[in-house]
Enzyme design. Sequence first.
Site, PDB file in Angstrom:
ATOM      1  N   CYS A 121     114.276 -96.384   8.266  1.00  0.00           N
ATOM      2  CA  CYS A 121     113.560 -96.064   7.002  1.00  0.00           C
ATOM      3  C   CYS A 121     113.957 -97.015   6.014  1.00  0.00           C
ATOM      4  O   CYS A 121     115.008 -97.354   5.876  1.00  0.00           O
ATOM      5  CB  CYS A 121     113.795 -94.582   6.485  1.00  0.00           C
ATOM      6  SG  CYS A 121     112.850 -93.269   7.616  1.00  0.00           S
ATOM      7  N   CYS A 202     108.606 -95.662   7.266  1.00  0.00           N
ATOM      8  CA  CYS A 202     109.032 -94.402   6.329  1.00  0.00           C
ATOM      9  C   CYS A 202     109.838 -94.839   5.361  1.00  0.00           C
ATOM     10  O   CYS A 202     110.409 -95.817   5.441  1.00  0.00           O
ATOM     11  CB  CYS A 202     109.708 -93.423   7.664  1.00  0.00           C
ATOM     12  SG  CYS A 202     111.194 -94.301   8.143  1.00  0.00           S
TER      13      CYS A 202
END
Length: 305
Positions: A121, A202
Amino acid sequence: MPLPQGSARARQRTVLLVGIAVLLAALVLAVVLASLLTHGRHEVSPQMLKWMDRGTTKNLQEVILGRCYNYITAQHPELGDKDCLKIWESLKDAFIYKNPCNITPEDYQPLMELASHPIPCNKSLFWSKTNDLVHRYTKSNQNFLTLEDTLLGYMADRVSWCGDPSAPGINYESCPKRNECESNPGSVFWKMASKMFAEAACGVVQVMLNGSVEAGAFRSSSIFGSIEIFNLDPDKVTEVHIWLMQNIGGPRSESCSGQSIQRLISILEERNFKIICEDNYRPVQLLQCVHNPDHTDCRLCTNSS
């Protein structure tokens, strides 16, 4: 009344010749049918078409295998369980002996599954019309990954491939461009890889666009504008940061308030993303100034308080 002896012999000779001709025709037909049935995918194409793009990269197998082993051993040993030989075979099977204008996503599905890996992420960095700059930046800052910094993108970056129905099944002379046929091996590969890269993103994601492009920094026809932007998951991505970079010395065609950027922001807002746009994101501009330290646009780089 019996035929004269000479006429009977002539008739027998004619019948014999006709019989031989029929037999030969039957043999030729049988050979053709057998060839089609047993070597259907290896049929000789009417001609080795001359396309507009460069042909398959020479020594493609060695290039792909070398890059794959380098990536999983030297760069990312945590991916050491990847099977580079299987990855190469799945890439080859996707295009060899196939019409280079009839490639489908299904052809590449095994490759995508074999070569995919998680993307941490906050590290996904998308780009359009900033190829050289964005990759200089990811080489200097390991906190970000472009598609070309993943295993799939690393193996395929700046190489080309396409097949041909006739032997040897690979066209080393030329390959079709997107404007010649959209379902060509390169276009289908990069669309699938881009879709998968976007789906994996993400946290905070970044996109680096070129504010010196006269036609506008954001183009709906680009891979980012047509595929990646629509495959970002609003449930996984918290923010989208736009870095709008202008070339040192210009032209300054567009800023964050420009028409195409506002169109991009509208699309992202409709998909419930939070957006931040920054003109000439400072860390990237500093990298630009490494090559242009004396330019007036880089004066801030040397200011002292």
